[in-house]
Design a protein around this motif. Structure first.
Motif, PDB file in Angstrom:
ATOM      1  N   ALA A 174      -8.262  -9.808  13.191  1.00 56.36           N
ATOM      2  CA  ALA A 174      -8.750 -10.724  14.226  1.00 56.36           C
ATOM      3  C   ALA A 174      -7.745 -11.841  14.515  1.00 56.36           C
ATOM      4  N   ASP A 175      -7.026 -12.294  13.480  1.00 54.53           N
ATOM      5  CA  ASP A 175      -6.037 -13.359  13.692  1.00 54.53           C
ATOM      6  C   ASP A 175      -4.678 -12.819  14.149  1.00 54.53           C
ATOM      7  N   LYS A 176      -4.586 -11.497  14.301  1.00 55.43           N
ATOM      8  CA  LYS A 176      -3.387 -10.792  14.777  1.00 55.43           C
ATOM      9  C   LYS A 176      -2.166 -10.944  13.850  1.00 55.43           C
ATOM     10  N   ASN A 177      -2.428 -11.237  12.567  1.00 54.39           N
ATOM     11  CA  ASN A 177      -1.347 -11.395  11.611  1.00 54.39           C
ATOM     12  C   ASN A 177      -1.151 -10.187  10.696  1.00 54.39           C
ATOM     13  N   MET A 178      -2.160  -9.349  10.573  1.00 59.33           N
ATOM     14  CA  MET A 178      -2.090  -8.203   9.676  1.00 59.33           C
ATOM     15  C   MET A 178      -2.394  -6.921  10.447  1.00 59.33           C
ATOM     16  N   LEU A 179      -1.569  -5.912  10.204  1.00 56.15           N
ATOM     17  CA  LEU A 179      -1.750  -4.609  10.835  1.00 56.15           C
ATOM     18  C   LEU A 179      -2.036  -3.596   9.737  1.00 56.15           C
ATOM     19  N   HIS A 180      -3.221  -2.997   9.775  1.00 54.44           N
ATOM     20  CA  HIS A 180      -3.626  -2.024   8.774  1.00 54.44           C
ATOM     21  C   HIS A 180      -3.436  -0.625   9.339  1.00 54.44           C
ATOM     22  N   ILE A 181      -2.751   0.244   8.587  1.00 60.96           N
ATOM     23  CA  ILE A 181      -2.487   1.622   8.978  1.00 60.96           C
ATOM     24  C   ILE A 181      -3.126   2.539   7.954  1.00 60.96           C
ATOM     25  N   THR A 182      -3.888   3.510   8.441  1.00 68.13           N
ATOM     26  CA  THR A 182      -4.534   4.459   7.536  1.00 68.13           C
ATOM     27  C   THR A 182      -4.720   5.799   8.229  1.00 68.13           C
ATOM     28  N   GLU A 183      -5.018   6.806   7.429  1.00 73.58           N
ATOM     29  CA  GLU A 183      -5.293   8.151   7.977  1.00 73.58           C
ATOM     30  C   GLU A 183      -6.677   8.178   8.588  1.00 73.58           C
ATOM     31  N   GLY A 233       0.824  -1.201   0.000  1.00 72.82           N
ATOM     32  CA  GLY A 233       0.000   0.000   0.000  1.00 72.82           C
ATOM     33  C   GLY A 233       0.858   1.250   0.000  1.00 72.82           C
ATOM     34  N   ASN A 234       0.248   2.373   0.364  1.00 70.59           N
ATOM     35  CA  ASN A 234       0.952   3.656   0.355  1.00 70.59           C
ATOM     36  C   ASN A 234       1.309   4.104   1.773  1.00 70.59           C
ATOM     37  N   ALA A 235       2.628   4.216   2.025  1.00 72.87           N
ATOM     38  CA  ALA A 235       3.114   4.719   3.320  1.00 72.87           C
ATOM     39  C   ALA A 235       3.875   6.021   3.134  1.00 72.87           C
ATOM     40  N   ASP A 236       3.675   6.665   1.987  1.00 72.14           N
ATOM     41  CA  ASP A 236       4.355   7.918   1.680  1.00 72.14           C
ATOM     42  C   ASP A 236       3.386   9.081   1.846  1.00 72.14           C
ATOM     43  N   PRO A 237       3.623   9.948   2.853  1.00 64.60           N
ATOM     44  CA  PRO A 237       2.702  11.069   3.069  1.00 64.60           C
ATOM     45  C   PRO A 237       2.583  11.999   1.866  1.00 64.60           C
ATOM     46  N   ASN A 238       3.577  12.004   0.990  1.00 64.87           N
ATOM     47  CA  ASN A 238       3.539  12.859  -0.196  1.00 64.87           C
ATOM     48  C   ASN A 238       2.885  12.159  -1.385  1.00 64.87           C
ATOM     49  N   GLY A 239       2.517  10.886  -1.212  1.00 66.71           N
ATOM     50  CA  GLY A 239       1.948  10.113  -2.313  1.00 66.71           C
ATOM     51  C   GLY A 239       0.452   9.907  -2.212  1.00 66.71           C
ATOM     52  N   GLY A 240      -0.231  10.773  -1.511  1.00 70.08           N
ATOM     53  CA  GLY A 240      -1.676  10.625  -1.339  1.00 70.08           C
ATOM     54  C   GLY A 240      -1.990  10.097   0.053  1.00 70.08           C
ATOM     55  N   LYS A 241      -3.218   9.605   0.205  1.00 65.14           N
ATOM     56  CA  LYS A 241      -3.665   9.113   1.508  1.00 65.14           C
ATOM     57  C   LYS A 241      -2.819   7.921   1.958  1.00 65.14           C
ATOM     58  N   ILE A 242      -2.387   7.954   3.207  1.00 63.02           N
ATOM     59  CA  ILE A 242      -1.640   6.831   3.770  1.00 63.02           C
ATOM     60  C   ILE A 242      -2.618   5.708   4.043  1.00 63.02           C
ATOM     61  N   ARG A 282       4.528  21.596  17.226  1.00 60.43           N
ATOM     62  CA  ARG A 282       3.343  21.075  16.535  1.00 60.43           C
ATOM     63  C   ARG A 282       3.292  19.561  16.720  1.00 60.43           C
ATOM     64  N   PRO A 283       2.093  18.998  16.875  1.00 62.43           N
ATOM     65  CA  PRO A 283       1.981  17.551  17.064  1.00 62.43           C
ATOM     66  C   PRO A 283       2.297  16.776  15.787  1.00 62.43           C
ATOM     67  N   GLN A 284       2.540  15.488  15.959  1.00 64.61           N
ATOM     68  CA  GLN A 284       2.714  14.559  14.843  1.00 64.61           C
ATOM     69  C   GLN A 284       1.344  13.992  14.489  1.00 64.61           C
ATOM     70  N   MET A 285       1.153  13.670  13.227  1.00 63.57           N
ATOM     71  CA  MET A 285      -0.110  13.050  12.822  1.00 63.57           C
ATOM     72  C   MET A 285      -0.165  11.615  13.343  1.00 63.57           C
ATOM     73  N   LEU A 286      -1.199  11.323  14.128  1.00 65.54           N
ATOM     74  CA  LEU A 286      -1.456   9.971  14.614  1.00 65.54           C
ATOM     75  C   LEU A 286      -2.305   9.264  13.572  1.00 65.54           C
ATOM     76  N   LEU A 287      -1.858   8.092  13.151  1.00 66.87           N
ATOM     77  CA  LEU A 287      -2.586   7.318  12.160  1.00 66.87           C
ATOM     78  C   LEU A 287      -3.416   6.238  12.854  1.00 66.87           C
ATOM     79  N   ILE A 288      -4.383   5.715  12.157  1.00 65.81           N
ATOM     80  CA  ILE A 288      -5.247   4.671  12.712  1.00 65.81           C
ATOM     81  C   ILE A 288      -4.590   3.315  12.469  1.00 65.81           C
ATOM     82  N   SER A 289      -4.411   2.548  13.539  1.00 64.39           N
ATOM     83  CA  SER A 289      -3.814   1.210  13.471  1.00 64.39           C
ATOM     84  C   SER A 289      -4.872   0.184  13.839  1.00 64.39           C
TER      85      SER A 289
END
Length: 167
Positions: free
Chosen positions: A158-167, A57-66, A147-154
């Motif tokens: 359910a199986d604790k194998n995948m961690l999804h990060i988004t704005e 996916g996209n983890a680049d803040p300059n490349g659109g939505k994280i 200034r604060p840092q942007m906190l992303l949603i983690s």
């Protein structure tokens, strides 16, 4: 004639020039005062160590939505299964914090763009360039950032194998 104080502001560069310092001296002062350490390894975190995550996916803040996913079963991401460890994914730092929670912040200090490292013993993030501190919610804990840092949603699957990060 009596001295009359002034409230006129002057830039740092203009002040130094008024002292007779030339461009070369000004450049040396500026770049020495606010520059990256030559060897970031000399400013080690008090807890975990950084590594680079494998993600989709996209983890680049300059490349659109994280919006990206980290597979915690991959060896490169296994550090995140240990409390106190952290990884970088593009422009994001992801940490396994106290109580088994995951926190993701933009990995560019709001002061001068330095990388952040998670510190378990303080449960915060520290900028490796100038020592700025951020709470795990992204709020400023200590200067120089103001200034604060942007906190992303983690979100952990359910199986604790995948961690999804988004704005």
């Amino acid at each position: 004639m009596a001295y009359q104080p002034t409230t006129e502001s002057i830039s740092r560069a203009a002040f130094l020039r008024s002292l007779g310092l030339g461009t070369t001296a000004l450049s040396a002062l500026y770049f020495q005062a606010c520059s990256k350490p030559a060897n970031l390894a000399t400013i080690a975190p008090s807890d975990g160590t950084n590594s680079i995550a494998v993600f989709v996916g996209n983890a680049d803040p300059n490349g659109g939505k994280i919006d990206f996913t980290i597979d915690l079963t991959k060896p490169a991401n296994s550090k995140l299964t240990t409390v106190g460890q952290f990884v970088t994914a593009g422009g994001v730092v992801v940490a396994s914090t106290q109580n088994g929670h995951y926190v993701a912040l933009l990995n560019e200090c709001s002061h001068d763009g330095g990388p952040l490292w998670y510190r378990l013993s303080q449960n915060d993030f520290r900028c490796q360039w100038h020592g700025g501190l951020f709470n795990i919610d992204g709020s400023v804990k200590g200067p120089p950032p103001n200034r604060p840092q942007m906190l992303l949603i983690s979100t952990l699957s359910a199986d604790k194998n995948m961690l999804h990060i988004t704005e």
